[in-house]
Design a protein around this motif. Structure first.
Motif, mmCIF file in Angstrom:
data_model
loop_
_atom_site.group_PDB
_atom_site.id
_atom_site.type_symbol
_atom_site.label_atom_id
_atom_site.label_comp_id
_atom_site.label_asym_id
_atom_site.label_seq_id
_atom_site.Cartn_x
_atom_site.Cartn_y
_atom_site.Cartn_z
ATOM 1 N N ARG A 1 -2.490 -6.462 -11.025
ATOM 2 C CA ARG A 1 -1.055 -6.547 -11.289
ATOM 3 C C ARG A 1 -0.444 -5.161 -11.450
ATOM 4 O O ARG A 1 0.667 -4.896 -10.994
ATOM 5 C CB ARG A 1 -0.808 -7.379 -12.554
ATOM 6 C CG ARG A 1 -0.918 -8.877 -12.344
ATOM 7 C CD ARG A 1 -1.089 -9.633 -13.660
ATOM 8 N NE ARG A 1 -0.150 -9.230 -14.686
ATOM 9 C CZ ARG A 1 1.088 -9.719 -14.842
ATOM 10 N NH1 ARG A 1 1.518 -10.648 -13.982
ATOM 11 N NH2 ARG A 1 1.867 -9.313 -15.819
ATOM 12 N N ALA A 2 -1.178 -4.273 -12.072
ATOM 13 C CA ALA A 2 -0.667 -2.925 -12.300
ATOM 14 C C ALA A 2 -0.618 -2.099 -11.022
ATOM 15 O O ALA A 2 0.224 -1.211 -10.879
ATOM 16 C CB ALA A 2 -1.532 -2.218 -13.347
ATOM 17 N N ILE A 3 -1.516 -2.406 -10.082
ATOM 18 C CA ILE A 3 -1.597 -1.611 -8.850
ATOM 19 C C ILE A 3 -0.723 -2.180 -7.732
ATOM 20 O O ILE A 3 -0.042 -1.436 -7.020
ATOM 21 C CB ILE A 3 -3.067 -1.522 -8.377
ATOM 22 C CG1 ILE A 3 -3.894 -0.733 -9.386
ATOM 23 C CG2 ILE A 3 -3.148 -0.872 -6.993
ATOM 24 C CD1 ILE A 3 -5.378 -0.759 -9.096
ATOM 25 N N THR A 4 -0.723 -3.514 -7.603
ATOM 26 C CA THR A 4 -0.030 -4.125 -6.459
ATOM 27 C C THR A 4 1.185 -4.954 -6.862
ATOM 28 O O THR A 4 1.989 -5.320 -6.004
ATOM 29 C CB THR A 4 -0.985 -5.042 -5.671
ATOM 30 O OG1 THR A 4 -1.312 -6.196 -6.463
ATOM 31 C CG2 THR A 4 -2.253 -4.309 -5.276
ATOM 32 N N GLY A 5 1.288 -5.281 -8.146
ATOM 33 C CA GLY A 5 2.385 -6.137 -8.582
ATOM 34 C C GLY A 5 2.136 -7.605 -8.313
ATOM 35 O O GLY A 5 3.018 -8.440 -8.546
ATOM 36 N N LEU A 6 0.942 -7.957 -7.831
ATOM 37 C CA LEU A 6 0.617 -9.333 -7.467
ATOM 38 C C LEU A 6 -0.600 -9.826 -8.243
ATOM 39 O O LEU A 6 -1.367 -9.036 -8.796
ATOM 40 C CB LEU A 6 0.323 -9.425 -5.964
ATOM 41 C CG LEU A 6 1.445 -8.975 -5.011
ATOM 42 C CD1 LEU A 6 0.943 -8.986 -3.577
ATOM 43 C CD2 LEU A 6 2.672 -9.861 -5.164
ATOM 44 N N VAL B 1 0.830 -1.218 0.000
ATOM 45 C CA VAL B 1 0.000 0.000 0.000
ATOM 46 C C VAL B 1 0.855 1.254 0.000
ATOM 47 O O VAL B 1 0.638 2.181 -0.812
ATOM 48 C CB VAL B 1 -0.941 -0.006 1.220
ATOM 49 C CG1 VAL B 1 -1.624 1.357 1.372
ATOM 50 C CG2 VAL B 1 -1.983 -1.102 1.078
ATOM 51 N N TYR B 2 1.853 1.315 0.889
ATOM 52 C CA TYR B 2 2.572 2.568 1.106
ATOM 53 C C TYR B 2 3.956 2.605 0.472
ATOM 54 O O TYR B 2 4.587 3.664 0.415
ATOM 55 C CB TYR B 2 2.717 2.822 2.613
ATOM 56 C CG TYR B 2 1.389 2.959 3.320
ATOM 57 C CD1 TYR B 2 0.620 4.102 3.167
ATOM 58 C CD2 TYR B 2 0.894 1.928 4.122
ATOM 59 C CE1 TYR B 2 -0.610 4.235 3.803
ATOM 60 C CE2 TYR B 2 -0.332 2.045 4.770
ATOM 61 C CZ TYR B 2 -1.083 3.194 4.602
ATOM 62 O OH TYR B 2 -2.296 3.318 5.236
ATOM 63 N N GLY B 3 4.443 1.478 -0.012
ATOM 64 C CA GLY B 3 5.793 1.424 -0.538
ATOM 65 C C GLY B 3 5.875 1.744 -2.016
ATOM 66 O O GLY B 3 4.870 1.992 -2.698
ATOM 67 N N ALA B 4 7.103 1.709 -2.511
ATOM 68 C CA ALA B 4 7.351 1.945 -3.933
ATOM 69 C C ALA B 4 7.335 0.597 -4.638
ATOM 70 O O ALA B 4 8.373 -0.045 -4.818
ATOM 71 C CB ALA B 4 8.700 2.640 -4.133
ATOM 72 N N GLY C 1 -3.587 5.955 -2.641
ATOM 73 C CA GLY C 1 -3.571 7.358 -3.037
ATOM 74 C C GLY C 1 -3.268 7.562 -4.510
ATOM 75 O O GLY C 1 -2.691 6.717 -5.189
ATOM 76 N N ARG C 2 -3.694 8.718 -5.024
ATOM 77 C CA ARG C 2 -3.586 9.007 -6.450
ATOM 78 C C ARG C 2 -2.136 9.008 -6.936
ATOM 79 O O ARG C 2 -1.814 8.451 -8.002
ATOM 80 C CB ARG C 2 -4.239 10.360 -6.752
ATOM 81 C CG ARG C 2 -4.202 10.743 -8.235
ATOM 82 C CD ARG C 2 -4.921 12.064 -8.455
ATOM 83 N NE ARG C 2 -6.324 11.947 -8.084
ATOM 84 C CZ ARG C 2 -7.285 11.479 -8.877
ATOM 85 N NH1 ARG C 2 -6.984 11.061 -10.101
ATOM 86 N NH2 ARG C 2 -8.535 11.418 -8.469
ATOM 87 N N GLU C 3 -1.246 9.615 -6.182
ATOM 88 C CA GLU C 3 0.133 9.744 -6.653
ATOM 89 C C GLU C 3 0.787 8.381 -6.852
ATOM 90 O O GLU C 3 1.411 8.113 -7.883
ATOM 91 C CB GLU C 3 0.945 10.585 -5.661
ATOM 92 C CG GLU C 3 2.388 10.797 -6.109
ATOM 93 C CD GLU C 3 3.177 11.677 -5.146
ATOM 94 O OE1 GLU C 3 4.404 11.737 -5.282
ATOM 95 O OE2 GLU C 3 2.552 12.281 -4.252
ATOM 96 N N ARG C 4 0.647 7.496 -5.863
ATOM 97 C CA ARG C 4 1.256 6.170 -5.989
ATOM 98 C C ARG C 4 0.580 5.355 -7.093
ATOM 99 O O ARG C 4 1.239 4.608 -7.827
ATOM 100 C CB ARG C 4 1.202 5.430 -4.657
ATOM 101 C CG ARG C 4 2.259 5.884 -3.657
ATOM 102 C CD ARG C 4 2.299 4.990 -2.426
ATOM 103 N NE ARG C 4 1.136 5.187 -1.569
ATOM 104 C CZ ARG C 4 1.115 6.002 -0.514
ATOM 105 N NH1 ARG C 4 2.201 6.726 -0.209
ATOM 106 N NH2 ARG C 4 0.029 6.110 0.231
ATOM 107 N N LEU C 5 -0.748 5.490 -7.204
ATOM 108 C CA LEU C 5 -1.460 4.759 -8.250
ATOM 109 C C LEU C 5 -0.970 5.171 -9.642
ATOM 110 O O LEU C 5 -0.692 4.326 -10.506
ATOM 111 C CB LEU C 5 -2.963 5.011 -8.134
ATOM 112 C CG LEU C 5 -3.724 4.237 -7.051
ATOM 113 C CD1 LEU C 5 -5.118 4.812 -6.872
ATOM 114 C CD2 LEU C 5 -3.804 2.764 -7.433
ATOM 115 N N GLU C 6 -0.876 6.466 -9.864
ATOM 116 C CA GLU C 6 -0.462 6.940 -11.179
ATOM 117 C C GLU C 6 0.980 6.543 -11.478
ATOM 118 O O GLU C 6 1.318 6.179 -12.619
ATOM 119 C CB GLU C 6 -0.636 8.459 -11.263
ATOM 120 C CG GLU C 6 -2.102 8.879 -11.261
ATOM 121 C CD GLU C 6 -2.269 10.393 -11.316
ATOM 122 O OE1 GLU C 6 -1.267 11.105 -11.116
ATOM 123 O OE2 GLU C 6 -3.413 10.851 -11.554
#
Length: 464
Positions: free
Chosen positions: A429-434, A370-373, A448-453
């Motif tokens: 996959r695009a949002i969480t990598g899983l 959720v909060y990481g890169a 949040g929008r910034e991390r999603l984009e």
């Protein structure tokens, strides 16, 4: 008279779930009877007993919610045992023996070769005062045995002597004292074995009930004779079945895998451990209990299996998972704070991820998602690359709320025609990598929008 129960571990190692079974049976029984629970350390073996183990036992019990009304250490009560030993010696019921362990072993082997039970023949009673003095002059130091009341006039002619008691678990139980050797109560170095201190303490503390493993049934017969010899009241005893590993081996303090300390450090919930420790081998379903009060209602000594029960780690995993999935955010708030979850988002985060956590500590992995890169995988093909571009372009403007995900997926579906797995898997996959995880809707406001984009814009050439 109020019930008084005790748990008397030896602080020579770590508590395992089998020890906990005994502790909980006594604790829960005392709660139900409105009585008291004593934690009594059997630490008369000064060489093996360690204070750090005693302290760890107290921490383990506190983790489970077991708070004794009294803590006692047998090493601080030696004067009481000395007085009882003198009483028995004066009555001719405690006698010195000089055989070495090797001599006793050879004697047992000779009896076995003749098809006779390996019962001590009381040879030491035949020693004269001069013979005892001679052995002591040789440097031998005696150990002391209790003369069991299993004869009429001649101690060398024991006869069947049934000692019966109404066991809380097993019902009417009978042991023939003539089938037992006179127990050693005092070692050669003058230290006490468990038997005499236990009887003295139970009497002095007013213990009314003793619940312990069924490997102590024979010990109970010996202790019953000691209660009679010391002319003190005997508690009522109950002997529950033992726990073994899934392979059938007995649990041991030397094996740390099932120690309470290890289970705690591995992230198991205390009530998962307590529920399994009590309910395994008992009639009814093994289910997670909310707290010790609920577990108390399930305690039924008459429903305990007569045979050993196997501790199955898979059952513990299942119970823990069910408990974690039902935990409210308030119950895990401190643990989430240690993971760095923002205070204002802790409840929403936990409700979003708990169904995907086997243990609370698993939330750490989802916090990183959720909060990481997050480095998402490259699109599987050109079609998925186009899908991500559309998803980025169609993401709703404004604040991200509870309806954002529904509106977003509807827009993507309308433009691309993707639905079901073809819609949700590439988006995940695009949002969480899983390829799996919590529902995406509740995660969006947290990500949040910034991390999603940022994740939707990642290109294969940016990845390592």
């Amino acid at each position: 008279m109020s019930a008084i129960l005790r748990f008397a571990p030896s602080p020579t190692g770590r508590l395992h779930i089998g020890n906990l079974r005994t502790a909980l049976f006594n604790w829960l029984f005392a709660r139900r009877e409105g009585g008291l629970f004593v934690l009594r350390f059997d630490d008369t073996d000064c060489e093996r007993s360690k204070r750090e183990f005693a302290d760890l036992i107290e921490r383990d019990l506190a983790w489970l919610g077991i708070t004794p009304h009294r803590v006692a250490r047998q090493s601080e009560r030696i004067a009481l045992y000395d007085a009882a030993a003198e009483q028995l010696k004066t009555a001719g019921l405690l006698y010195p023996c000089f055989e070495t362990p090797d001599e006793l072993d050879r004697r047992r082997k000779r009896l076995a070769a003749r098809g006779l039970p390996p019962v001590y023949g009381r040879e030491a009673l035949k020693l004269s005062a001069d013979e005892r003095a001679g052995l002591e002059a040789e440097g031998r130091r005696p150990h002391w045995r209790f003369l069991l009341p299993n004869f009429t006039d001649d101690p060398f002619a024991p006869t069947r002597t049934d000692l019966s008691f109404d066991d809380l678990v097993r019902g009417e139980t009978t042991i023939d004292l003539a089938s037992l050797s006179d127990p050693v109560l005092i070692r050669e170095d003058g230290s006490y074995l468990y038997t005499l201190p236990s009887v003295v303490d139970d009497a002095e503390m007013g213990v009314t009930h003793v619940i312990r493993g069924d490997d102590h049934v024979t010990n109970t017969a010996v202790q019953a004779a000691l209660f009679q010899a010391l002319r003190v009241p005997m508690p009522r005893f109950g002997h529950h079945n033992l726990l073994t590993t899934i392979g059938g081996e007995g649990l041991s303090k030397r094996s740390g895998a099932l120690s309470l300390e290890t289970l705690r450090e591995d992230g198991f919930e205390p009530m998962a451990v307590a529920s399994l420790a009590v309910l395994v081998g008992m009639a009814g379903a093994i289910e997670p209990m909310a707290d010790l009060a609920a577990l108390e209602t399930r305690l039924d000594l008459s429903a305990v299996s007569a045979s050993a029960s196997k501790f199955d780690p898979a059952e513990l995993d299942r119970l823990n998972r069910e408990i974690v999935h039902a935990l409210p955010s308030a119950a895990v708030a401190e643990r989430l704070a240690r993971l760095g979850i923002p205070d204002g988002e802790a409840e929403a985060f936990w409700l979003a991820v708990r169904a995907n956590c086997d243990k609370v500590v698993d939330a750490k992995g989802w916090a990183e998602i959720v909060y990481g890169a997050v480095m998402v995988p490259a699109p599987a093909d050109a079609e998925e690359a186009v899908f991500r571009q559309a998803a980025l372009r169609l993401f709703p403007a404004g604040a991200i709320g509870s309806e954002t995900f529904r509106a977003w997926t509807s827009a993507i579906k309308a433009e691309t025609g993707a639905k079901g797995k073809a819609l949700f898997l590439p988006l995940r996959r695009a949002i969480t990598g899983l390829d799996h995880g919590p529902e995406l809707g509740p995660l969006l406001p947290l990500i949040g929008r910034e991390r999603l984009e940022t994740r939707l814009q990642q290109r294969p050439e940016n990845q390592t």
